[in-house]
Design an enzyme around this catalytic site. Structure first.
Site: not given
Length: 231
Positions: A49-51
């Site tokens: 997942l993106d930050t």
């Protein structure tokens, strides 16, 4: 940084908090390294997942389990569902967004008109109030920033996603809410509603997520006209 949602002999599912790095950076442990340290075991990531994105992540407990999950993702036998909130009037309120993606400036990606190896996203939306909508997103491919680019491409960047043109907010309002898959003959449908973010606590959001959208795999999704490409 995270909470454990599901424990299995071969894998765990965690709920990653928003603004937590997936990989370790600048001497600070990312979420995978932190879970490994807390549990005292080696873990294998099979997707990410993106930050700024919160939500569900599968972490395998062995190389063999990781290979099995990688095969499941490659064969599109694990379906992920996300929720997002965006301001503005979208070009369409449900349907699909499809197109090739390419790198743009400042770590951004952009959606192209071509469809040689496209990112494909199906979606529904629900009006919360004038100019504010809740989105349920079903990615049929696994491209970097795919959902963020998809909503930006229809004129509604996700609230808090400043990279794609939205204003600053208390968080980026993108959350990986559900996973649906079979593993060794057993069916798993794992839900985790967002727990942080002022707008996610809106009464209409909670009612929609715990009502009509509680089991996204059971919905009659808009049909995509192109088969998803391999992840």
């Amino acid at each position: 940084m995270y909470q454990i949602v599901e424990q299995h002999p071969d894998f765990i599912v965690i709920h990653k908090s928003p603004n937590v790095h997936f990989h370790s950076q600048d001497g600070s442990a990312g979420v995978v390294a932190q879970v490994e340290a807390d549990l005292g075991i080696k873990l294998f990531s099979v997707h990410r997942l993106d930050t700024p994105t919160s939500g569900l992540l599968i972490l395998a407990k062995s190389a063999q389990a990781a290979a099995e999950f990688t095969a499941l993702f490659t064969e599109h036998r694990i379906q992920k569902y996300y929720v997002a909130i965006a301001q503005g009037k979208p070009k369409k309120k449900q349907g699909w967004v499809i197109g090739d993606m390419s790198k743009s400036r400042r770590s951004m990606y952009k959606l192209l008109r071509s469809k040689e190896n496209p990112a494909i996203t199906q979606f529904f939306s629900y009006s919360l109030e004038h100019g504010l909508r809740l989105y349920l997103l079903k990615p049929l491919s696994g491209k970097t920033h795919q959902l963020r680019v998809a909503l930006a491409s229809i004129g509604v960047p996700i609230i808090g996603d400043t990279l794609y043109g939205a204003e600053q907010s208390d968080r980026c309002y993108l959350h990986a809410m559900a996973l649906d898959f079979y593993y060794k003959g057993q069916h798993y449908h794992i839900n985790q509603f967002p727990v942080s973010g002022e707008i996610f606590s809106n009464e209409k959001v909670i009612k929609q997520l715990q009502g009509d959208w509680k089991t996204p795999a059971a919905l009659d999704w808009p049909k995509a006209k192109t088969k998803p490409s391999a992840i």
